[in-house]
Design a protein around this motif. Structure first.
Motif, PDB file in Angstrom:
ATOM      1  N   ASP A 109       0.828  -1.198   0.000  1.00 49.60           N
ATOM      2  CA  ASP A 109       0.000   0.000   0.000  1.00 49.60           C
ATOM      3  C   ASP A 109       0.863   1.248   0.000  1.00 49.60           C
ATOM      4  O   ASP A 109       0.453   2.300  -0.497  1.00 49.60           O
ATOM      5  N   TYR A 110       2.060   1.137   0.586  1.00 47.41           N
ATOM      6  CA  TYR A 110       3.028   2.234   0.619  1.00 47.41           C
ATOM      7  C   TYR A 110       4.432   1.642   0.564  1.00 47.41           C
ATOM      8  O   TYR A 110       4.671   0.540   1.068  1.00 47.41           O
ATOM      9  N   GLY A 139       2.027   3.620  -9.459  1.00 49.69           N
ATOM     10  CA  GLY A 139       0.978   4.270  -8.672  1.00 49.69           C
ATOM     11  C   GLY A 139       1.016   3.998  -7.185  1.00 49.69           C
ATOM     12  O   GLY A 139       0.080   4.362  -6.471  1.00 49.69           O
ATOM     13  N   THR A 140       2.083   3.371  -6.697  1.00 42.43           N
ATOM     14  CA  THR A 140       2.194   3.111  -5.253  1.00 42.43           C
ATOM     15  C   THR A 140       2.610   4.390  -4.531  1.00 42.43           C
ATOM     16  O   THR A 140       3.614   5.003  -4.897  1.00 42.43           O
ATOM     17  N   PRO A 141       1.874   4.816  -3.510  1.00 48.20           N
ATOM     18  CA  PRO A 141       2.269   6.013  -2.749  1.00 48.20           C
ATOM     19  C   PRO A 141       3.622   5.819  -2.073  1.00 48.20           C
ATOM     20  O   PRO A 141       3.933   4.728  -1.588  1.00 48.20           O
ATOM     21  N   ASP A 193      -0.034  11.423  -3.662  1.00 48.39           N
ATOM     22  CA  ASP A 193       0.558  10.106  -3.402  1.00 48.39           C
ATOM     23  C   ASP A 193       1.992  10.210  -2.880  1.00 48.39           C
ATOM     24  O   ASP A 193       2.779   9.265  -2.989  1.00 48.39           O
ATOM     25  N   ARG A 194       2.316  11.368  -2.322  1.00 49.00           N
ATOM     26  CA  ARG A 194       3.609  11.544  -1.657  1.00 49.00           C
ATOM     27  C   ARG A 194       3.356  11.987  -0.220  1.00 49.00           C
ATOM     28  O   ARG A 194       2.600  12.921   0.045  1.00 49.00           O
TER      29      ARG A 194
END
Length: 356
Positions: A109-110, A139-141, A193-194
């Motif tokens: 998820d991260y 697209g992974t945060p 997403d950062r």
């Protein structure tokens, strides 16, 4: 929708084991992702990283992941990623082994980056940066912890984003990334997403927020309770435990509440809070009324009174000292507002608790 606050019973009335049991028994649980795990975090360690950041993140996750103190990776998972057989040395000299190799096929998820001492930032294996760029493209945060924000910026992964930078490293940041936006007035920042975190014990705050979002307020409350070092210390974590864990999706409101919680003894003016969260006093008033049903001033005063009530029931401090710690000029002002909110004088409440 108004935000909710879950407040455990005062510890004078409830044992610590009972409280943890109640939180573990909560039925509130968000839908699971296909893996059956609610929060999955991959961790990258830069050379000479601060061990406290890794310990704070992992310890928060382990408390949320399982019942009691069993620490199984049930509802949360955490994995140190890297190059096999190449352990990473922390700034204190302790070496941490790599648990899984770098692969974009891992499902997280991260992905969190814990940066190291700045002179060693360029000594990381190039595969680490390539991996970050791959998972970002997927697209992974990404989470930058301590100088992890520097690592993300060096990899070109903070363009158009605002980074949370520790005040100690502001001059370094300006020198290395003169055009990159940054802030120092928060423990952590979500910007799309950062996510970036200043480091130190702030990682506990960030980890608790991620747990709240993915696992629910009951898991977050358990983390705050279990990781409070001293109930008598006036730390932000202690105040979170005393005030209950506020859950809101509005970033401005969340930041404003955090500033209020951090500045209990010496309250900030609402105009100052509005400026710090980059909004106007009028807009902040509208957000508070819509989400909490109270003005910022009312919410702030009631939070200080709630903290005072917690101190009354968990300490033997005199009312005058509690009034000062809660930001009131004198005991009479504290007593008057306390009685208006709770319908009972502070001294009478304390006597009732002791007699129960």
């Amino acid at each position: 929708m108004r935000h909710t606050v879950k407040t455990p019973k005062p510890l004078a009335k409830q044992g610590a084991n009972e409280l943890v049991g109640l939180l573990d028994a909560s039925k509130e649980r968000p839908p699971l992702n296909p893996s059956g795990v609610e929060l999955r975090i991959g961790i990258l360690l830069w050379p000479r990283f601060p061990l406290l950041s890794l310990a704070g993140l992992c310890d928060a996750l382990r408390h949320a992941a399982d019942i009691g103190d069993q620490s199984r990776q049930v509802r949360c998972t955490w994995t140190v990623l890297g190059v096999p057989d190449q352990p990473i040395q922390a700034s204190c000299g302790v070496e941490i082994p790599v648990q899984q190799s770098l692969s974009s096929q891992h499902q997280f998820d991260y992905v969190a980056v814990i940066g190291g001492l700045l002179p060693f930032m360029d000594k990381v294996d190039r595969r680490y940066t390539s991996f970050l760029q791959e998972v970002a493209a997927a697209g992974t945060p990404l989470v930058g912890i301590c100088t992890g924000s520097f690592a993300l910026a060096q990899a070109g992964l903070l363009q158009g984003k605002v980074a949370c930078v520790h005040p100690f490293h502001v001059n370094d940041w300006k020198k290395m990334f003169p055009t990159q936006a940054f802030a120092t007035n928060a423990d952590y920042l979500f910007d799309g997403d950062r996510i970036t975190c200043a480091g130190g014990i702030s990682i506990i705050e960030l980890a608790t927020e991620l747990i709240r979002r993915h696992c629910g307020p009951d898991r977050a409350a358990k983390v705050v309770h279990q990781m409070t070092v001293s109930q008598r210390s006036s730390t932000h974590v202690t105040r979170r435990h005393a005030l209950g864990y506020a859950s809101t999706e509005n970033d401005k409101l969340r930041q404003a509440i955090m500033l209020m919680e951090k500045n209990i003894t010496t309250p900030l003016e609402i105009a100052v809070i509005a400026r710090l969260v980059e909004t106007s006093s009028r807009q902040l008033e509208r957000v508070f009324m819509a989400e909490t049903g109270a003005s910022p001033s009312e919410f702030y005063r009631n939070s200080r009174l709630k903290y005072g009530r917690w101190l009354l029931t968990t300490s033997d401090s005199p009312v005058s000292a509690i009034a000062y710690e809660c930001g009131f000029a004198d005991a009479s002002h504290f007593i008057r507002h306390f009685q208006q909110l709770y319908g009972v004088a502070p001294g009478r409440l304390r006597r009732a608790v002791l007699a129960a």
